[in-house]
Design a protein around this motif. Structure first.
Motif, PDB file in Angstrom:
ATOM      1  N   GLU A 558       0.873  -1.172   0.000  1.00 54.47           N
ATOM      2  CA  GLU A 558       0.000   0.000   0.000  1.00 54.47           C
ATOM      3  C   GLU A 558       0.912   1.225   0.000  1.00 54.47           C
ATOM      4  O   GLU A 558       1.850   1.285   0.805  1.00 54.47           O
ATOM      5  N   LEU A 559       0.668   2.165  -0.883  1.00 52.22           N
ATOM      6  CA  LEU A 559       1.502   3.381  -0.921  1.00 52.22           C
ATOM      7  C   LEU A 559       0.737   4.513  -0.270  1.00 52.22           C
ATOM      8  O   LEU A 559      -0.397   4.802  -0.652  1.00 52.22           O
ATOM      9  N   GLU A 560       1.356   5.150   0.734  1.00 52.22           N
ATOM     10  CA  GLU A 560       0.690   6.264   1.429  1.00 52.22           C
ATOM     11  C   GLU A 560       1.149   7.577   0.800  1.00 52.22           C
ATOM     12  O   GLU A 560       2.346   7.900   0.807  1.00 52.22           O
ATOM     13  N   ILE A 561       0.172   8.276   0.257  1.00 54.36           N
ATOM     14  CA  ILE A 561       0.468   9.542  -0.429  1.00 54.36           C
ATOM     15  C   ILE A 561      -0.335  10.631   0.269  1.00 54.36           C
ATOM     16  O   ILE A 561      -1.489  10.399   0.628  1.00 54.36           O
ATOM     17  N   THR A 562       0.276  11.789   0.485  1.00 54.36           N
ATOM     18  CA  THR A 562      -0.488  12.842   1.186  1.00 54.36           C
ATOM     19  C   THR A 562      -1.374  13.591   0.185  1.00 54.36           C
ATOM     20  O   THR A 562      -1.115  13.581  -1.021  1.00 54.36           O
ATOM     21  N   GLU A 563      -2.393  14.252   0.766  1.00 48.72           N
ATOM     22  CA  GLU A 563      -3.320  15.018  -0.081  1.00 48.72           C
ATOM     23  C   GLU A 563      -2.575  16.065  -0.894  1.00 48.72           C
ATOM     24  O   GLU A 563      -2.827  16.247  -2.073  1.00 48.72           O
ATOM     25  N   SER A 564      -1.629  16.753  -0.218  1.00 46.71           N
ATOM     26  CA  SER A 564      -0.958  17.862  -0.902  1.00 46.71           C
ATOM     27  C   SER A 564      -0.157  17.374  -2.105  1.00 46.71           C
ATOM     28  O   SER A 564      -0.090  18.052  -3.128  1.00 46.71           O
ATOM     29  N   MET A 565       0.386  16.148  -2.015  1.00 50.66           N
ATOM     30  CA  MET A 565       1.138  15.618  -3.154  1.00 50.66           C
ATOM     31  C   MET A 565       0.197  15.376  -4.333  1.00 50.66           C
ATOM     32  O   MET A 565       0.559  15.631  -5.491  1.00 50.66           O
ATOM     33  N   MET A 566      -1.010  14.904  -4.038  1.00 53.69           N
ATOM     34  CA  MET A 566      -1.986  14.650  -5.111  1.00 53.69           C
ATOM     35  C   MET A 566      -2.477  15.962  -5.709  1.00 53.69           C
ATOM     36  O   MET A 566      -2.709  16.071  -6.908  1.00 53.69           O
ATOM     37  N   MET A 567      -2.640  16.970  -4.837  1.00 52.66           N
ATOM     38  CA  MET A 567      -3.262  18.223  -5.286  1.00 52.66           C
ATOM     39  C   MET A 567      -2.266  19.135  -6.021  1.00 52.66           C
ATOM     40  O   MET A 567      -2.681  20.078  -6.675  1.00 52.66           O
ATOM     41  N   GLU A 568      -0.989  18.848  -5.901  1.00 53.96           N
ATOM     42  CA  GLU A 568       0.014  19.682  -6.577  1.00 53.96           C
ATOM     43  C   GLU A 568      -0.291  19.735  -8.075  1.00 53.96           C
ATOM     44  O   GLU A 568      -0.279  20.799  -8.693  1.00 53.96           O
ATOM     45  N   ASP A 569      -0.557  18.582  -8.654  1.00 55.28           N
ATOM     46  CA  ASP A 569      -0.928  18.513 -10.065  1.00 55.28           C
ATOM     47  C   ASP A 569      -1.770  17.242 -10.234  1.00 55.28           C
ATOM     48  O   ASP A 569      -1.272  16.173 -10.583  1.00 55.28           O
ATOM     49  N   PRO A 570      -3.106  17.354  -9.964  1.00 52.81           N
ATOM     50  CA  PRO A 570      -3.958  16.149  -9.916  1.00 52.81           C
ATOM     51  C   PRO A 570      -3.903  15.323 -11.206  1.00 52.81           C
ATOM     52  O   PRO A 570      -3.894  14.098 -11.146  1.00 52.81           O
ATOM     53  N   ASP A 571      -3.834  16.005 -12.374  1.00 48.33           N
ATOM     54  CA  ASP A 571      -3.833  15.244 -13.636  1.00 48.33           C
ATOM     55  C   ASP A 571      -2.588  14.374 -13.739  1.00 48.33           C
ATOM     56  O   ASP A 571      -2.654  13.209 -14.123  1.00 48.33           O
ATOM     57  N   ARG A 572      -1.461  14.991 -13.380  1.00 47.10           N
ATOM     58  CA  ARG A 572      -0.208  14.226 -13.449  1.00 47.10           C
ATOM     59  C   ARG A 572      -0.240  13.086 -12.431  1.00 47.10           C
ATOM     60  O   ARG A 572       0.167  11.955 -12.736  1.00 47.10           O
ATOM     61  N   ALA A 573      -0.761  13.410 -11.216  1.00 52.96           N
ATOM     62  CA  ALA A 573      -0.820  12.400 -10.155  1.00 52.96           C
ATOM     63  C   ALA A 573      -1.609  11.181 -10.644  1.00 52.96           C
ATOM     64  O   ALA A 573      -1.195  10.037 -10.422  1.00 52.96           O
ATOM     65  N   LEU A 574      -2.717  11.451 -11.342  1.00 55.40           N
ATOM     66  CA  LEU A 574      -3.531  10.342 -11.862  1.00 55.40           C
ATOM     67  C   LEU A 574      -2.734   9.503 -12.848  1.00 55.40           C
ATOM     68  O   LEU A 574      -2.793   8.274 -12.826  1.00 55.40           O
ATOM     69  N   ARG A 575      -1.973  10.190 -13.700  1.00 54.43           N
ATOM     70  CA  ARG A 575      -1.160   9.470 -14.703  1.00 54.43           C
ATOM     71  C   ARG A 575      -0.092   8.613 -14.010  1.00 54.43           C
ATOM     72  O   ARG A 575       0.174   7.494 -14.415  1.00 54.43           O
ATOM     73  N   VAL A 576       0.474   9.160 -12.927  1.00 57.95           N
ATOM     74  CA  VAL A 576       1.551   8.448 -12.221  1.00 57.95           C
ATOM     75  C   VAL A 576       1.017   7.179 -11.557  1.00 57.95           C
ATOM     76  O   VAL A 576       1.641   6.115 -11.626  1.00 57.95           O
ATOM     77  N   ILE A 577      -0.152   7.289 -10.919  1.00 55.30           N
ATOM     78  CA  ILE A 577      -0.624   6.128 -10.139  1.00 55.30           C
ATOM     79  C   ILE A 577      -1.350   5.083 -10.998  1.00 55.30           C
ATOM     80  O   ILE A 577      -1.528   3.951 -10.546  1.00 55.30           O
TER      81      ILE A 577
END
Ligand code: C2E
Ligand code: MG
Ligand code: MG
Length: 699
Positions: A558-577
């Motif tokens: 399980e990877l724990e990611i903080t909200e702020s990391m996701m919100m920095e660039d949500p589109d990119r975050a989606l692509r990464v995960i």
């Protein structure tokens, strides 16, 4: 000759070009006059000698023929008369008639009969049978002509006065010419000096102008209207200096002005401070450095034009607040105004000369408050989260670099300071040194593998069993002391060491979890992801490789990611995960409730788990009704979004029961144990399995 002249001019070292020209001309003319005079005189001398010889020849031969005739007629008694009449000529010094035996047959007054020269000459003339001559030591010319008549050999010798006897005749003809030449040469010196001076005057002006530019850096155009090459030269010079001026302005602009805000940049700012310190090393000034924490994120979300526009608005707000300094603090009459500058992407600075520390505090607070006021920009209300650090000169630094560095040091401590304004103190220096030392030690520790994963149990509230754990980094020093992340994570994040550190923890966690599963005691493992790791384009690839190498079932990670990391660039975050999700790896939002994500945004993010931040559980312990409400809301949301919930920081049975009753899936906290080393955690799992078997046997 010309080179010698140049050397002469150089040794006399006239200062100006005109002076050199004048001197050179004068010397040249004098030398020319002397040369021509000597040439004329040399020519005259030569001519005189030629004439002298011819006359003496003629005279001697005439005398010789008279002697011959007299001898032929046997009338030698008349010879003395002929000699006397010839000797009356001015130029004749003496005349002698000598026979072959050297006897004097006749002679004029003053003849030197014993002269060896006369004898040698007569012998020569008689043996050669022709006229011969010789120049005597005293310059006199002696000419001997042979006379041979009927077996008698005689010679007539005429001596005339030394060379120069005729000069008197020649000089009168050349003298006026030479005098004229000399006068001309003398008159020409001042005249030519004047002419040369006039001719080179514009050059002098040009030279003085160039000198002024060199000294003062000014370049008012040079007005020369001579209509010749000097005017062309002056125009070219003006063009050149105008271009140079323009280039200098450009260079200054590039070097000292921030292009986005048109404010002075850090170099200019530092110069102003250094200038003040040099001039007024006794009086104090304040250097305040501001950072707007949310500015950089905001800029990233805006397109470049909009970002520049917003930056200008911020700069304008800052500059106008700086201009109000005299309303905020009282400064001495004629005190120089403050200098505002942009020091970095999200950093602004102000230097205010002649300010006491208490005034500096008031001024810094005023500016900080102005920057923290929301910005109404294009229909949005934006706040920037400004804070500032202050350092005083000369107390906190005797030069710009030191005082700015100290203000920055204060700024990093200002984030946690009460009014978000912090003054530099020497203890900050010590802390900074300690941080640097810690960073150096950490680098060595990473190489020596001293950062280890410890595992904190996570209990499934339905089964009441430890079915998962969270891997937490611990620094295990060689002396077995253990350092918690609270001390090293901030330094690791600042220095970039968090990347290799988190990678090491991820590897160890995966390998250990795979080993437990192989030993028949499977437990899911959760690993914290750092912002730096998440920003890497190869993040997903790395994780998948580690999981595969370790031989771990992907759904056990399980990877724990903080909200702020996701919100920095949500589109990119989606692509990464996305590839991680596809592989079956679970994703959790860590510390939920601390960040700024909207529920709308959350619903779009494909997470499997929400981790309720321990501050809500702590608040619950204190009986905070709001905390209970928030936890209820999170649990309701998780049901809607089909997510599991982990409650962090559960220390007491009451909170565990609170969570269990409300359908929370997992709890983690000191109630079940703090993080332990891998062998200890494996032992926990083994013991739990043993108990299960015992319970099964008992049943
Ligand atoms: P986190 O991920 O929220 O980890 C939970 C923290 O709460 C841990 O602190 C844990 O020891 C502590 N904790 C757990 N139960 C209780 C409890 O009942 N009471 C109290 N008071 N505390 C409890 P820890 O280990 O000091 O870690 C702090 C933070 O450091 C972590 O917060 C995480 O953000 C970060 N961290 C730890 N290890 C790593 C790592 O390997 N990589 C990264 N990127 N960050 C890590
Ligand atoms: Mg965590
Ligand atoms: Mg957490």
């Amino acid at each position: 000759m010309l080179a010698a002249l140049k050397n002469l001019v150089r040794t006399m070292q006239p200062r100006s070009l005109a002076g050199r020209a004048v001197l050179f001309t004068a010397v040249l003319m004098t030398v020319t006059a002397l040369l021509s005079a000597s040439i004329v005189l040399a020519g005259a001398d030569h001519e005189a000698e030629r004439q002298e010889l011819a006359i003496t020849h003629d005279l001697t031969e005439h005398l010789a023929s008279r002697v011959g005739e007299a001898m032929a007629r046997d009338a030698t008694q008349y010879l003395p008369y002929s000699i006397a009449s010839a000797a009356t000529r001015d130029e004749v010094r003496s005349i002698s008639i000598i026979d072959a035996d050297g006897r004097i047959l006749a002679q004029s007054d003053g003849a030197d009969v014993d002269s060896p020269l006369i004898h040698r000459l007569t012998q020569e003339a008689m043996s050669a049978g022709r006229t011969v001559y010789s120049r005597e030591r005293d310059g006199a010319l002696a000419v001997a002509a042979p006379v041979i008549r009927e077996g008698h050999a005689l010679a007539a010798v005429v001596r005339i006065w030394e060379q120069g006897a005729y000069r008197f005749d020649l000089v009168p003809s050349l003298a006026p010419f030479l005098m004229l030449l000399a006068c001309l040469a003398l008159a020409a010196i001042p005249l030519s000096a004047h002419l040369v001076r006039r001719a080179v005057a514009p050059l002098g002006e040009l030279a003085r102008h160039a000198e002024r530019i060199g000294e003062q850096g000014q370049s008012t155009p040079l007005a020369l209207q001579t209509g010749d090459e000097f005017e062309t030269l002056a125009k070219a010079f003006n063009n050149m200096t105008a271009r140079l001026d323009a280039s200098m302005r450009q260079v200054q602009e590039i070097a000292f002005v921030d292009p986005a805000t048109r404010m002075p940049n850090q170099d200019r700012f530092a110069r102003e401070i250094d200038f003040f310190i040099l001039r007024n090393n006794a009086s104090s000034g304040a250097v305040v450095v501001f950072e707007m924490q949310r500015l950089s994120k905001l800029m990233q979300t805006l397109d470049p034009d909009a970002a520049r526009d917003f930056l200008r608005v911020v700069a304008e707000r800052f500059s106008s607040a700086v201009r109000t300094v005299d309303r905020i603090v009282r400064r001495g009459q004629g005190a120089r105004g403050p200098v505002a500058a942009r020091l970095g992407a999200t950093e602004f600075g102000v230097f205010s000369p002649e300010l006491s520390q208490s005034d500096a505090a008031r001024f810094a607070q005023h500016l900080n408050a102005a920057l923290n006021q929301p910005f109404d920009w294009r229909g949005h209300k934006l706040t920037l989260g400004a804070c500032c650090g202050v350092a005083m000169t000369p107390r906190d630094g005797g030069d710009a670099d030191t005082v700015i560095r100290h203000a920055r040091m204060a700024l990093s401590a200002a984030h946690s300071a009460p009014a978000r304004v912090k003054f530099y103190t020497q203890s900050l220096d010590r802390e900074a040194v300690a941080r640097i030392n810690l960073e150096r030690e950490m680098r060595g520790a990473i190489e020596r593998n001293e950062f280890r994963a410890y595992f904190q149990p996570k209990v499934n509230l339905v089964t009441g069993r430890i079915e998962a754990c969270e891997a937490l980094a611990r620094w295990v020093r060689p002396d077995r002391t253990i350092i918690s992340p609270g001390r090293f994570i901030p330094v690791a994040e600042e220095s970039g060491l968090i990347g290799p550190l988190s990678d090491a923890i991820l590897r160890e966690a995966c390998w250990k979890a795979a080993a437990w599963a192989r030993a028949g005691h499977p437990a899911k493992v959760a690993v914290n992801v750092s912002a730096l790791q998440f920003r890497s384009d190869r993040f997903a690839e790395n994780v998948l490789r580690v999981v595969q190498h370790a031989g771990l079932a992907p759904d056990h990670l399980e990877l724990e990611i903080t909200e702020s990391m996701m919100m920095e660039d949500p589109d990119r975050a989606l692509r990464v995960i996305q590839p991680l999700r596809e592989a079956g790896i679970r994703l959790a939002i860590d510390d939920f409730g601390c960040g700024h994500s909207s529920l709308g945004a959350l619903s779009k993010l494909p997470f499997d788990v929400i981790k309720i931040d321990q501050q809500f559980v702590r608040a619950l312990e204190r009986g905070d009704a709001h905390a209970a409400g928030i936890i209820d809301m999170i649990l309701a949301l998780s049901r809607t979004l089909d997510m599991e919930v982990v409650a962090e920081g559960v220390e007491r049975k009451q909170e565990m029961e609170f969570m269990a009753v409300r359908g929370c899936h997992w709890v983690q906290g000191f109630l079940y144990g703090a993080a332990v080393s891998a062998p200890e955690f494996a032992e926990l799992l083994r013991r739990q399995s043993g108990e299960d078997i015992e319970a099964g046997d008992a049943a």
